[in-house]
Design a protein around this motif. Structure first.
Motif, PDB file in Angstrom:
ATOM      1  N   SER A   1       0.834  -1.208   0.000  1.00 51.52           N
ATOM      2  CA  SER A   1       0.000   0.000   0.000  1.00 51.52           C
ATOM      3  C   SER A   1       0.865   1.254   0.000  1.00 51.52           C
ATOM      4  O   SER A   1       0.551   2.239  -0.676  1.00 51.52           O
ATOM      5  N   TRP A   2       1.950   1.222   0.768  1.00 48.03           N
ATOM      6  CA  TRP A   2       2.855   2.367   0.820  1.00 48.03           C
ATOM      7  C   TRP A   2       3.533   2.586  -0.536  1.00 48.03           C
ATOM      8  O   TRP A   2       3.636   3.714  -1.008  1.00 48.03           O
TER       9      TRP A   2
ATOM     10  N   ARG B   1       1.378   4.198  -3.242  1.00 52.62           N
ATOM     11  CA  ARG B   1       1.097   5.639  -3.132  1.00 52.62           C
ATOM     12  C   ARG B   1       1.955   6.414  -4.122  1.00 52.62           C
ATOM     13  O   ARG B   1       3.127   6.129  -4.291  1.00 52.62           O
ATOM     14  N   GLU B   2       1.349   7.382  -4.730  1.00 55.82           N
ATOM     15  CA  GLU B   2       2.098   8.221  -5.669  1.00 55.82           C
ATOM     16  C   GLU B   2       2.996   9.187  -4.917  1.00 55.82           C
ATOM     17  O   GLU B   2       4.085   9.508  -5.371  1.00 55.82           O
ATOM     18  N   GLU B   3       2.523   9.653  -3.786  1.00 58.56           N
ATOM     19  CA  GLU B   3       3.235  10.693  -3.049  1.00 58.56           C
ATOM     20  C   GLU B   3       3.574  10.180  -1.647  1.00 58.56           C
ATOM     21  O   GLU B   3       2.699   9.744  -0.909  1.00 58.56           O
ATOM     22  N   THR B   4       4.865  10.177  -1.309  1.00 61.72           N
ATOM     23  CA  THR B   4       5.298   9.649  -0.001  1.00 61.72           C
ATOM     24  C   THR B   4       6.163  10.637   0.774  1.00 61.72           C
ATOM     25  O   THR B   4       6.781  10.253   1.757  1.00 61.72           O
TER      26      THR B   4
ATOM     27  N   ALA C   1       1.456  12.273   4.012  1.00 63.11           N
ATOM     28  CA  ALA C   1       1.950  10.912   3.736  1.00 63.11           C
ATOM     29  C   ALA C   1       2.713  10.355   4.936  1.00 63.11           C
ATOM     30  O   ALA C   1       2.582   9.173   5.267  1.00 63.11           O
TER      31      ALA C   1
END
Length: 175
Positions: free
Chosen positions: A58-59, A62-65, A70
């Motif tokens: 799931s992490w 993500r597109e943005e971390t 985030a």
């Protein structure tokens, strides 16, 4: 085979009878403690890795971390994993701590039995006093052995859980 099992059962019954009723309480607490510890080992080795892989996936999906938002999501997922890992550990540690206390309860009840024999029969009947002394020492010994086994394995379990959580954190990089 059946004869061996009968001999073992007779030995256990004799041991439990020599320790009095409190020894059964020590055995029940020990059984519960080990059931909980085995459940935690099972969770740690078979369930937790799958859950951690799902969190990592799931992490990574993500597109943005890198944003503040985030990072809070990452912290929430890690916190949930930590909570799941530590479930029932407080109960296990409490049961470990209670074992010697239950053993001491056996000491008190055994000594009461000794004093009761002394009051009724006098101090000259060593055989009757020996049964009370056995009832005083056996639960204490059993409580200490139960606590030692619990301390060793719960500490090891706690350490493995910390390592598992750190691996999860390391697998979820944040920049």
């Amino acid at each position: 085979m059946m004869l061996i099992l009968m001999d073992v059962w007779d030995s256990v019954r004799g041991f439990m009878a020599s320790g009095g009723d409190v020894l059964w309480l020590v055995a029940a607490v020990l059984f519960l403690m080990w059931v909980l510890m085995l459940e935690r080992y099972w969770y740690l080795n078979w369930i937790s890795p799958k859950q951690h892989q799902a969190v990592i996936a799931s992490w990574e999906a993500r597109e943005e971390t890198t944003s503040w938002h985030a990072h809070r999501i990452r912290e929430a997922w890690v916190s949930q994993a930590k909570q799941d890992l530590n479930a029932r550990m407080l109960l296990i540690k409490t049961l470990v701590a209670i074992c010697p206390m239950i053993g001491l309860l056996g000491t008190v009840t055994g000594m009461i039995s000794v004093f009761d024999v002394m009051a009724v029969q006098g101090t000259s009947n060593a055989r009757l006093m020996a049964a009370g002394i056995s009832m005083a020492t056996m639960p204490t010994m059993a409580g200490m052995v139960a606590a030692l086994s619990g301390v060793f394995f719960s500490t090891r379990l706690d350490s493995k859980m910390r390592i598992s959580l750190e691996k999860l954190k390391d697998s979820m990089p944040h920049h």
